[in-house]
Design an enzyme around this catalytic site. Structure first.
Site, short mmCIF file in Angstrom:
data_model
loop_
_atom_site.label_atom_id
_atom_site.label_comp_id
_atom_site.label_asym_id
_atom_site.label_seq_id
_atom_site.Cartn_x
_atom_site.Cartn_y
_atom_site.Cartn_z
N CYS A 160 0.83 -1.24 -0.04
CA CYS A 160 0.13 0.01 0.08
C CYS A 160 0.99 1.38 -0.03
O CYS A 160 2.07 1.24 -0.42
CB CYS A 160 -0.91 -0.05 1.28
SG CYS A 160 -0.05 0.00 2.69
N HIS A 212 42.33 -7.37 -1.13
CA HIS A 212 43.35 -7.88 -2.34
C HIS A 212 44.22 -9.14 -2.03
O HIS A 212 44.98 -8.89 -1.12
CB HIS A 212 43.91 -6.61 -2.61
CG HIS A 212 44.46 -6.60 -3.88
ND1 HIS A 212 45.48 -7.73 -4.37
CD2 HIS A 212 44.26 -6.05 -5.01
CE1 HIS A 212 45.63 -7.34 -5.71
NE2 HIS A 212 45.07 -6.39 -6.09
#
Length: 618
Positions: free
Chosen positions: A24, A541
């Site tokens: 709604c 990394h």
């Protein structure tokens, strides 16, 4: 948005636990197979969720103004939509829950355009009263038909939503709605009102023509009956002909039945409801105003307000006005005033920002952000809003205020309470009652709504905000800790890509150091960017210049966008094979938050997975 969608789906028990989903103006409405699988506590902790609760046979997740975006994201990531679930997926629920579920599913999709149409009607009435526009002008004509079209052909819109909800073909239901509002049907009704008009019949049965434009109940009942006939026909008819024969039988059988039986009975029932409500309202209008003004927001919290929505539209259809819609105005303004009181009183920057935006939304009829985000958690402001709404509603009841077009209670409703005869006492009563509700709620909340201790604590927190203590970040890799400056790659060693440490791995995997999500994963698998729930951004990394391996020796266990929990395995890599291929296996763990968060290593020669690694100062 995809991350939030996945979190919500997980919180309600996963995609397979969802029977259907609609939304709604501010909340997602789930029908679930097993409510026991819901993790409401986790959902309520999500920063973008105002509240999650079971209500009216549905599990409701209150989002606020961005609910449509979240709904679309959930549909996209799960493949769900608002289609009716197949037969056999229903769960047991009470009669009230089923009724509220049906009503909300039928009316919710139309609320936005109905409110817009009603506002435009109200503005046109205001323009006529002030003689800004002529009723005979082309400008008025075009704007009036735009405002009136949906309401006049309301049976078609309800036919579509009801057809979907009842599991039938919505276009078959729309054909039935079109028959009710067809020009020939309206013409036959008008002709029947003339003196000496000849009666019409269907195979000898007299037809009672009724003006079904703007009607509500007849088409909903017709769509329900049609859906039952469709299901039976589809089970019995051969597949080669049922696609056209089933709709044909529905048109031939249900359309006459609607005109001969369903329509007249439904119209009689609707008129009985409308006149019954008006009778009760006439006996005690001030009591009715106080009750609706004070209790409406309580009904909204539990989703029970949907039970009154058909009655409002039924009143407008049959009476041309609705008193109930007007009485809701002080209920809304009471919560707006309470939220404004919190905004003026609180010293908490986050709450002040939330209260300001919620009060603005409330002025335009969207009160859920105000209720769930501001007034209800603080308790007293919500109570003051309800009390003020009751007093304002009492005043509207005394003034006999009504609305004359579909409305979403908001500042625009002031133009919708103007009767065709022009501004009168009922209009001034609506304005005075609404201002009373908003002003009294704001004053009470400002003076008594927040405990003094809470205000003082917020002020102290604000003063101490600049001296935030550092927090610890855990290690995603097991290995030997090295200073970042010792790394052979200058870009990493300089710290320009972020602050952190280097780790010479002693195992071949990367685990999640916190709960959050995978922001990105490089195609070759050697770089991960993670974002924690608290906002910490980490870059991992694996190895130096290992992009040249093009994914060799890496095996990712997650994808970009995945949600993660602390300890989840994110990446596996063969560090021995990498070293054998001549690559430096040193891993970089960097904090790269925007704004320059300071990260310093926690002294240690060797670190285990999920052991303290970095101290981060925001």
């Amino acid at each position: 948005m995809d991350t939030l969608a996945k979190q919500i789906v997980t919180g309600v028990g996963g995609k397979d636990n969802i029977l259907s989903l609609v939304h709604c103006a501010t909340r997602l409405r789930f029908k679930l197979r097993d409510s026991g699988r819901v993790d409401a506590k986790t959902l309520n902790r999500l920063p973008d969720v105002l509240m999650a609760q079971e209500s009216g046979g549905q599990f409701q997740v209150v989002i606020g103004n961005r609910v449509a975006e979240v709904y679309q994201a959930i549909c996209q990531v799960t493949g769900l939509d608002d289609e009716i679930p197949p037969a056999g997926t229903a769960v047991k629920e009470g009669a009230l829950s089923r009724f509220i579920d049906v009503v909300s599913a039928i009316f919710t999709p139309t609320l936005g355009i109905l409110a817009a149409s009603g506002i435009l009607k109200g503005l046109l009435s205001l323009a006529l009263v002030n003689e800004w526009i002529s009723e005979t002008s082309g400008t008025y004509l075009l704007l009036f038909v735009a405002s009136d079209a949906l309401f006049f052909f309301f049976p078609l819109a309800l036919a579509y939503t009801a057809g979907k909800k009842f599991g039938g073909n919505p276009f078959t239901a729309m054909a039935l709605g079109g028959a009710l509002t067809h020009p020939l049907s309206i013409g036959a009704f008008n002709a029947a009102q003339q003196a000496g008009a000849l009666p019409l019949d269907f195979i000898g049965i007299p037809i009672v023509f009724i003006n079904y434009s703007s009607s509500v109940i007849p088409i909903i009942l017709a769509a329900w009956v049609s859906s039952h006939l469709e299901r039976r026909c589809n089970r019995l008819l051969p597949a080669a002909v049922k696609n056209f024969l089933t709709p044909l039988l529905c048109l031939c059988l249900i359309a006459p039945m609607t005109f001969l039986l369903i329509g007249p009975v439904a119209t009689w029932l609707g008129r009985l409801l409308a006149e019954g409500f008006q009778t009760l309202y006439g006996l005690a209008p001030m009591l009715a105003g106080a009750a609706l003004g004070g209790l409406w927001q309580v009904l909204v919290i539990f989703g029970l307000h949907w039970g009154l929505v058909p009655l409002m539209y039924n009143n407008l259809s049959l009476l041309g006005y609705d008193t109930m819609g007007a009485l809701l105005l002080p209920a809304v303004m009471g919560q707006v005033g309470a939220t404004l009181g919190v905004f003026l009183r609180t010293r908490d920057a986050r709450m002040k920002s939330l209260a300001g935006s919620a009060a603005t939304s409330g002025l335009f009829g969207i009160t859920e952000p105000a209720i769930y985000g501001v007034t209800l958690p603080a308790k007293r402001p919500f109570l003051f809003g309800c009390i003020s709404g009751a007093l304002g509603g009492l005043m509207l009841g005394y003034a006999r205020s009504s609305v004359y077009s579909p409305n979403l209670p908001s500042v625009f409703t002031f133009s919708q309470v103007i009767p065709p005869t022009g501004v009168d006492f009922s209009v001034w009563g609506a304005i005075a009652g609404s201002l009373l509700a908003a002003g009294l709620a704001a004053l009470l909340t400002f003076l008594f709504g927040l405990p003094k201790a809470a205000v003082a604590a917020a002020a102290a927190d604000e003063a101490a905000a600049a001296d935030t203590a550092p927090y610890q970040v855990l290690s995603p890799i097991h290995g030997q800790v090295r200073p970042l400056g010792s790394v052979a790659d200058p870009a990493f060693a300089s710290g320009i890509l972020g602050q952190g440490v280097a780790i010479l791995p002693l195992s071949g995997r990367v685990v999640a150091p916190f709960a959050g999500r995978v922001e990105s994963l490089s195609p070759s698998g050697h770089v991960l960017v993670l974002v924690a729930d608290d906002g910490t951004e980490m870059l991992i990394h694996v190895g130096i210049h290992t992009a040249k391996l093009d994914g060799s020796h890496f095996r990712a266990q997650v994808q970009s966008g995945d949600l993660i929990a602390a300890g989840d395995v994110l990446l596996e890599f063969d560090h021995a094979a990498m070293a054998g291929a001549g690559f430096d296996t040193t891993c970089l763990v960097l904090i790269c938050n925007p704004g320059g968060a300071q990260a310093r290593p926690i002294p240690s020669d060797t670190v285990a997975e999920l052991a303290p690694l970095l101290a981060v100062s925001p």
